[in-house]
Design a protein around this motif. Structure first.
Motif, short mmCIF file in Angstrom:
data_model
loop_
_atom_site.label_atom_id
_atom_site.label_comp_id
_atom_site.label_asym_id
_atom_site.label_seq_id
_atom_site.Cartn_x
_atom_site.Cartn_y
_atom_site.Cartn_z
N PRO A 179 0.83 -1.21 0.00
CA PRO A 179 0.00 0.00 0.00
C PRO A 179 0.86 1.26 0.00
O PRO A 179 1.99 1.25 0.51
CB PRO A 179 -0.79 -0.12 1.31
CG PRO A 179 0.08 -0.95 2.19
CD PRO A 179 0.79 -1.92 1.29
N PRO A 180 0.36 2.35 -0.56
CA PRO A 180 1.10 3.62 -0.52
C PRO A 180 1.06 4.23 0.87
O PRO A 180 0.30 3.78 1.74
CB PRO A 180 0.34 4.48 -1.54
CG PRO A 180 -1.05 3.95 -1.52
CD PRO A 180 -0.92 2.47 -1.29
N LEU A 234 -7.60 -2.49 -4.58
CA LEU A 234 -7.03 -1.18 -4.90
C LEU A 234 -8.17 -0.22 -5.26
O LEU A 234 -9.06 -0.56 -6.03
CB LEU A 234 -6.09 -1.29 -6.10
CG LEU A 234 -4.71 -1.90 -5.87
CD1 LEU A 234 -3.99 -2.06 -7.21
CD2 LEU A 234 -3.89 -1.07 -4.93
N ARG A 235 -8.14 0.96 -4.72
CA ARG A 235 -9.17 1.94 -5.05
C ARG A 235 -9.10 2.32 -6.52
O ARG A 235 -10.12 2.59 -7.17
CB ARG A 235 -9.00 3.18 -4.18
CG ARG A 235 -9.27 2.91 -2.71
CD ARG A 235 -8.99 4.12 -1.84
NE ARG A 235 -9.13 3.78 -0.44
CZ ARG A 235 -8.82 4.60 0.56
NH1 ARG A 235 -8.34 5.80 0.29
NH2 ARG A 235 -8.97 4.22 1.81
N ASN A 270 0.15 6.42 3.98
CA ASN A 270 -1.09 7.03 4.50
C ASN A 270 -2.36 6.43 3.92
O ASN A 270 -3.41 7.08 3.92
CB ASN A 270 -1.08 8.55 4.26
CG ASN A 270 0.10 9.23 4.92
OD1 ASN A 270 0.41 8.96 6.08
ND2 ASN A 270 0.79 10.09 4.17
N ARG A 271 -2.29 5.20 3.43
CA ARG A 271 -3.50 4.53 2.95
C ARG A 271 -4.40 4.22 4.14
O ARG A 271 -3.96 3.66 5.14
CB ARG A 271 -3.15 3.25 2.22
CG ARG A 271 -4.36 2.45 1.75
CD ARG A 271 -5.05 3.11 0.58
NE ARG A 271 -4.55 2.61 -0.69
CZ ARG A 271 -4.75 3.19 -1.84
NH1 ARG A 271 -5.42 4.34 -1.89
NH2 ARG A 271 -4.26 2.68 -2.97
N ASN A 272 -5.67 4.58 4.04
CA ASN A 272 -6.65 4.30 5.09
C ASN A 272 -7.66 3.30 4.54
O ASN A 272 -8.30 3.54 3.52
CB ASN A 272 -7.35 5.60 5.50
CG ASN A 272 -8.25 5.40 6.71
OD1 ASN A 272 -9.03 4.45 6.77
ND2 ASN A 272 -8.15 6.29 7.70
N PHE A 273 -7.80 2.18 5.24
CA PHE A 273 -8.69 1.11 4.77
C PHE A 273 -10.03 1.08 5.51
O PHE A 273 -10.83 0.15 5.29
CB PHE A 273 -8.00 -0.24 4.94
CG PHE A 273 -6.77 -0.41 4.10
CD1 PHE A 273 -6.85 -0.69 2.74
CD2 PHE A 273 -5.51 -0.27 4.66
CE1 PHE A 273 -5.72 -0.84 1.96
CE2 PHE A 273 -4.36 -0.43 3.90
CZ PHE A 273 -4.46 -0.71 2.55
N GLU A 302 -4.02 -4.96 -2.66
CA GLU A 302 -2.82 -4.54 -1.94
C GLU A 302 -2.86 -5.12 -0.53
O GLU A 302 -3.92 -5.46 0.01
CB GLU A 302 -2.73 -3.01 -1.90
CG GLU A 302 -3.92 -2.31 -1.27
CD GLU A 302 -3.86 -0.79 -1.48
OE1 GLU A 302 -2.81 -0.28 -1.89
OE2 GLU A 302 -4.88 -0.15 -1.23
N GLU A 347 0.86 -0.75 5.94
CA GLU A 347 1.15 0.61 5.49
C GLU A 347 2.10 1.33 6.44
O GLU A 347 2.96 2.11 6.01
CB GLU A 347 -0.16 1.40 5.35
CG GLU A 347 0.00 2.84 4.90
CD GLU A 347 0.21 3.80 6.07
OE1 GLU A 347 0.96 4.78 5.90
OE2 GLU A 347 -0.36 3.55 7.15
N SER A 404 -13.56 -0.57 4.42
CA SER A 404 -13.38 -1.43 3.24
C SER A 404 -13.79 -2.85 3.60
O SER A 404 -13.79 -3.25 4.77
CB SER A 404 -11.92 -1.42 2.78
OG SER A 404 -11.49 -0.12 2.47
N ALA A 456 -3.05 -5.03 3.04
CA ALA A 456 -3.44 -4.14 4.14
C ALA A 456 -2.87 -4.60 5.47
O ALA A 456 -2.41 -3.80 6.28
CB ALA A 456 -4.96 -4.05 4.23
#
Length: 357
Positions: free
Chosen positions: A210-211, A295-296, A213-216, A303, A327, A219, A305
């Protein structure tokens, strides 16, 4: 689970004969176990889950008149520059309809099993580059590199009859996060650097990182693993499990877990939670196994998590499972990979006492 490694030449000969002829199955000698794609009749989930008529999971108990003798075996071809996070949603050589609770054959090509040197299953992990597997630190305990094997490209741990062979990889180096705290599961992550890079094929591929600051939150993601199906089971699973889980916000998760760990329990910032639905979740033996979120930018790809950290029993209502939040460790993963560089780096995606699982 105990696996047999190293046997007599005569046994290899018998196995080769068995794979060509197939064994009888069902109530008469008019049926044989053959690979699913060589049987004209489709795979039935009920038969599959009720013992599969004595056949291994990758095979069907097929009437002789329905066996497709002229169908060729499926070849394993190396994949050049595969996309990370691309699942095989219909399997690779066959598909079983309505596989509730189970993954399709090689559905998650990033999934690996961690074994000891005599084949006992220890936990799970995920491929993030040809040379790097990520898992939970607690799964490794105090084991050394020469005491572990990474098994990639497997689906049914009980059999070797899959059309695509698994790969057993030895470990060159283990890097454990120095901040691991067994009291609350903080920083429960480790990297396994392989002696020989994996060759990516249809059934062996990496998952995306994940990139930053990815917030899941909110989801719905997919957990996979070979741990127990339920808390009271005596053994681990043979066929890979697949469970869809909702991400639970950290505040809600902390509140729900205080019923078990006390009012002072605080969820560490390195963790995330998922689950809380009755009968769904990870269980003992699932430690280190991946939680994959769509992935969004492209929901057909996934990805990483989280990796299974700890929980309270298995699949309890309103009791989430705790995962290590990958992340939070993206920079650590890239830094450690650079230090231990021996080939390809992982592909970053730019688009109280607990019960270890």
């Amino acid at each position: 689970m105990r696996r047999l490694h190293g046997t007599l030449p005569i046994l290899f000969l018998l196995l080769a004969i068995y794979q060509v002829l197939g064994q009888d199955c069902g109530p008469s000698s008019e049926k044989r176990c053959v690979p699913h794609h060589k049987c004209q009749v489709g795979v039935q989930f009920r038969a599959f889950t009720n013992g599969n008529n004595g056949c291994a999971a990758p095979e069907s108990c097929c009437q002789n008149i329905h066996i497709l003798n002229d169908v060729l075996d499926i070849n394993v071809e190396e994949t050049v520059n595969p996309e990370c996070g691309r699942p095989n949603i219909r399997g690779v050589s066959f598909e079983v309809p309505n596989m509730d609770g189970f993954a399709q054959e090689f559905e998650f090509p990033w999934m690996v099993a961690l074994l000891d040197t005599i084949g006992n299953y220890l936990g799970g992990g995920a491929i993030i580059s040809p040379e790097v597997v990520i898992t939970a630190k607690h799964v490794l305990d105090n084991l050394t590199e020469d005491q572990l094997i990474v098994r990639a490209g497997d689906w049914d741990l009980k059999t070797n009859s899959e059309q695509f062979p698994h790969v057993d990889a030895r470990i060159r180096s283990i890097v454990r996060h120095p901040g691991f705290d067994k009291r609350n599961g903080a920083n429960n992550v480790a990297l396994l650097f392989l002696q020989t890079p994996l060759k990516f094929t249809q059934h062996i591929k990496p998952i995306c990182l994940p990139p930053d600051n990815r917030n899941f939150d909110y989801s719905r993601c997919i957990f996979s693993g070979w741990g127990k199906k339920s808390f009271n089971d005596y053994s681990y699973m043979d066929v890979l499990k697949k469970v869809e889980l909702p991400i639970v916000t950290n505040n809600v998760c902390e509140y729900q877990l205080r019923r078990f760990f006390g009012n002072t329990f605080q969820l560490d910032n390195s963790l995330l939670c998922a689950g809380g639905e009755l009968g769904k979740g990870s269980c003992m033996g699932d430690g280190g196994s991946p939680l994959a979120c769509p992935l969004r930018e492209n929901p057909q790809r996934y990805e990483l998590a989280g990796i299974v950290n700890f929980g309270v029993q298995c699949g309890m209502q309103d009791v989430p499972v705790v995962f290590t939040n990958v992340e939070k460790f993206r920079n650590w993963i890239i830094d450690e990979t650079s230090k231990n560089f021996n080939g390809d780096e992982p592909e970053p995606e730019t688009e109280p006492e607990n019960t270890p699982h």
